[in-house]
Design an enzyme around this catalytic site. Structure first.
Site, mmCIF file in Angstrom:
data_model
loop_
_atom_site.group_PDB
_atom_site.id
_atom_site.type_symbol
_atom_site.label_atom_id
_atom_site.label_comp_id
_atom_site.label_asym_id
_atom_site.label_seq_id
_atom_site.Cartn_x
_atom_site.Cartn_y
_atom_site.Cartn_z
ATOM 1 N N CYS A 50 -6.773 6.292 -4.531
ATOM 2 C CA CYS A 50 -5.615 6.720 -5.320
ATOM 3 C C CYS A 50 -6.049 6.879 -6.787
ATOM 4 O O CYS A 50 -7.145 6.446 -7.180
ATOM 5 C CB CYS A 50 -4.469 5.720 -5.193
ATOM 6 N N GLU A 74 -9.759 -0.893 -2.785
ATOM 7 C CA GLU A 74 -10.846 -0.615 -3.736
ATOM 8 C C GLU A 74 -10.761 -1.544 -4.948
ATOM 9 O O GLU A 74 -11.779 -2.052 -5.428
ATOM 10 C CB GLU A 74 -10.786 0.835 -4.236
ATOM 11 N N GLU A 97 -0.472 -5.998 0.508
ATOM 12 C CA GLU A 97 0.881 -5.533 0.178
ATOM 13 C C GLU A 97 1.782 -6.714 -0.148
ATOM 14 O O GLU A 97 1.404 -7.885 0.014
ATOM 15 C CB GLU A 97 1.434 -4.713 1.352
ATOM 16 N N CYS A 124 -4.597 -2.156 -3.944
ATOM 17 C CA CYS A 124 -5.412 -1.348 -3.024
ATOM 18 C C CYS A 124 -6.723 -2.062 -2.696
ATOM 19 O O CYS A 124 -7.201 -2.912 -3.470
ATOM 20 C CB CYS A 124 -5.766 -0.009 -3.657
HETATM 21 N N1 THU Z 1 -4.178 2.080 -0.376
HETATM 22 C C1 THU Z 1 -5.419 1.572 -0.615
HETATM 23 O O1 THU Z 1 -5.733 0.423 -0.284
HETATM 24 N N2 THU Z 1 -6.297 2.375 -1.280
HETATM 25 C C2 THU Z 1 -6.029 3.638 -1.713
HETATM 26 O O2 THU Z 1 -6.824 4.228 -2.424
HETATM 27 C C3 THU Z 1 -4.785 4.299 -1.298
HETATM 28 C C4 THU Z 1 -3.726 3.380 -0.792
HETATM 29 C C5 THU Z 1 -3.223 1.212 0.334
HETATM 30 C C6 THU Z 1 -2.127 0.677 -0.545
HETATM 31 C C7 THU Z 1 -1.011 0.433 0.446
HETATM 32 O O3 THU Z 1 -1.158 -0.872 0.978
HETATM 33 C C8 THU Z 1 -1.261 1.432 1.555
HETATM 34 O O4 THU Z 1 -2.563 1.946 1.356
HETATM 35 C C9 THU Z 1 -0.271 2.578 1.565
HETATM 36 O O5 THU Z 1 -0.163 3.136 0.311
#
Ligand code: THU
Length: 134
Positions: free
Chosen positions: A91, A60, A49, A58
């Site tokens: 996502c 992935e 983040e 993310c």
């Molecule tokens: N996040 C992921 O790492 N992968 C996903 O497929 C969904 C969301 C993370 C991004 C962010 O740091 C946190 O989850 C909340 O959205």
């Protein structure tokens, strides 16, 4: 390549090991991903983040970057591990990025908290990816 239950559990374990490395001070949602490729190698990634929220990457897509950086191209199975109560699916952006390399990758989504998990093929949750023939 046949994806065995053993392979999927190994991937979940690899992702669990790096889950504490997730940098998620804003959402407090920690995510780790482990990718098994056709060549039998494993690549890892966590969510990263940023105080400028939109710059977050993310888990992935971190793992996909590691795969490409190391010269591999075809993910066959992907573990997505979170510390939330329920397993989370990738996502929309991550679905598209995974589909670029294998629209039929097997996904195992796992909660480190409850140990609940779901196994699905990417094509079930992302049936019409945008793919340009190379
Ligand atoms: N996040 C992921 O790492 N992968 C996903 O497929 C969904 C969301 C993370 C991004 C962010 O740091 C946190 O989850 C909340 O959205």
């Amino acid at each position: 390549m046949e994806i065995s239950r053993e392979n999927l559990l190994k991937l979940v374990n690899e992702a669990l090991k790096i889950l504490p490395n997730s940098y998620a001070p804003y959402s407090n949602i920690h995510v780790a991903s482990a990718i098994l490729t056709e060549s039998g190698r494993i690549y890892l990634g966590v969510n990263v983040e940023n105080s400028s929220y939109g710059l977050t990457i993310c888990a992935e897509r971190s793992a996909i970057s590691a795969m490409i950086t190391n010269g591999d191209r075809k993910p066959v199975a992907i573990a997505i591990v979170t510390d939330l109560e329920e397993p989370i699916p990738p996502c929309g952006a991550c679905r598209q990025v995974i589909a670029e390399f294998n629209p039929e990758a097997v996904l195992i989504m796992y909660s480190a908290k409850t140990h609940n998990y779901i196994v699905k093929n990417l094509k079930e949750i992302f049936p019409q990816p945008f793919i340009v023939k190379k």
